[in-house]
Design an enzyme around this catalytic site. Structure first.
Site, PDB file in Angstrom:
ATOM      1  N   LYS A  74      33.146   2.952  21.298  1.00  0.00           N
ATOM      2  CA  LYS A  74      34.143   3.250  22.320  1.00  0.00           C
ATOM      3  C   LYS A  74      33.498   3.754  23.618  1.00  0.00           C
ATOM      4  O   LYS A  74      32.332   4.122  23.659  1.00  0.00           O
ATOM      5  CB  LYS A  74      35.177   4.236  21.771  1.00  0.00           C
ATOM      6  N   ARG A 111      35.923   3.708  10.460  1.00  0.00           N
ATOM      7  CA  ARG A 111      36.266   2.357  10.926  1.00  0.00           C
ATOM      8  C   ARG A 111      35.198   1.941  11.934  1.00  0.00           C
ATOM      9  O   ARG A 111      35.088   2.529  13.008  1.00  0.00           O
ATOM     10  CB  ARG A 111      37.655   2.357  11.565  1.00  0.00           C
TER      11      ARG A 111
END
Length: 338
Positions: free
Chosen positions: A279, A314
């Site tokens: 991210k 994840r």
């Protein structure tokens, strides 16, 4: 005023006799941080916690999609979209998606298939288009002999129904069942686990100017309310996973506060999923402009999550994260190399 308790999570082999187990897993705690909105934080011994808090923090978590929660689990990300932030278009074709999914299944405990990008600024995708992207890939993975659990990453009831019919066995909703009122009923009727993720705002605008009074406590309260809503819809807490939603309506500072405080979310009595892989904040802090250059930073955040007892990671880089977990587990005693 409500009190919140964040266990000070430890994994050291030198464990005090009065330490409490964390969520039936590999970590423990002997102290907790008491948090309030109207007072400064203070440390308290674990043995003095209110009984409901102690039970929520220590009770073993039931299996999710057949996977025990007493060791870290890896969820491999398979985005079958043209505009995902990390790998947009790379696995858009059925053949590419099938090949990548089969490769990830070698190291992942569960696959997460998504057909609608929810990156900042992304556009909404029609239900029919999302079904056309995801259900055939899930069916092809099952036909190819992939037996690990498959999760459908969607906000929409019809997409989840099609995915479950094709062989998925879990629903991962970035809107925590608040986008499509019918989705909770689909999951309840099917008897499958759901992951409830926190997000502030819609993907198109969520990063415009996110604000919180106290990001850690605010996200905790909202997730608690979404867990209660799921239970009211017929989904038992034993089938619920919570995700604080790193990067979804959060600044870099918000993300760091949530990651530092991850232990707090064990108080919800559910397994925790951490989805921070590649991210933007990792790129900002790690000086990695492109998403595919953020693997090392993603591993650092993943191991920080495991150190706080997070049960599900994840990730995009499944094989690399599996290798890191084997070493981390061997060092800390929560697992042995295969």
């Amino acid at each position: 005023m409500q009190r919140y308790f964040r266990p000070i999570v430890q994994t050291d082999a030198a464990r005090p006799a009065d330490a409490l187990p964390l969520a039936g897993g590999w970590a423990w705690f002997a102290m907790a941080e008491e948090l309030r909105r109207d007072a400064p934080p203070r440390l308290v011994p674990a043995g003095t916690l209110p009984e409901p808090v102690r039970v929520a923090l220590t009770a073993p978590r039931p299996a999710i999609a057949g996977l025990t929660m007493d060791q870290p689990r890896l969820m491999g990300i398979l985005n079958v979209t043209p505009d995902s932030f990390s790998d947009g278009g790379r696995f858009e074709t059925p053949d590419a998606a099938l090949a990548h999914g089969r490769a990830m299944a070698e190291a992942a405990d569960i696959l997460d298939i998504g057909g609608e990008s929810t990156r900042p600024g992304s556009r909404a995708v029609s239900t029919d288009e999302e079904i056309a992207r995801t259900a055939p890939v899930i069916g092809a993975l099952r036909a190819a002999g992939v037996t690990c659990p498959i999760s459908i990453d969607t906000r929409k009831a019809a997409v989840a129904e099609a995915a479950l019919a094709a062989g998925a066995c879990m629903v991962n909703d970035v809107a925590a069942l608040a986008f499509d009122p019918a989705l909770a009923g689909v999951a309840a009727t099917a008897g499958v686990p759901v992951c409830l993720m926190h997000a502030q705002g819609d993907p198109a605008t969520m990063q415009d100017d996110p604000r919180y009074d106290d990001v850690l406590l605010d996200v905790y309260d909202i997730l608690a309310s979404r867990v209660a809503a799921a239970e009211a819809a017929g989904i038992p807490r034993a089938r619920i996973v919570v995700d604080p939603g790193i990067g979804f309506g959060k600044t870099v500072a918000h993300n760091l506060a949530l990651i530092r405080g991850l232990g707090l979310f064990h108080g919800l009595g559910c397994p925790i999923l951490l989805g921070a892989s590649r991210k933007r904040f990792i790129g900002a802090l790690g000086r990695a402009e492109t998403a595919d250059a953020r693997g090392p930073g993603s591993l650092a955040v993943a191991l920080a999550g495991i150190a706080q007892g997070v049960q599900i990671l994840r990730v995009h880089d499944v094989a690399e994260t599996r290798q890191a977990l084997r070493l981390d587990g061997a060092l800390k005693g929560y697992g042995e190399p295969e």
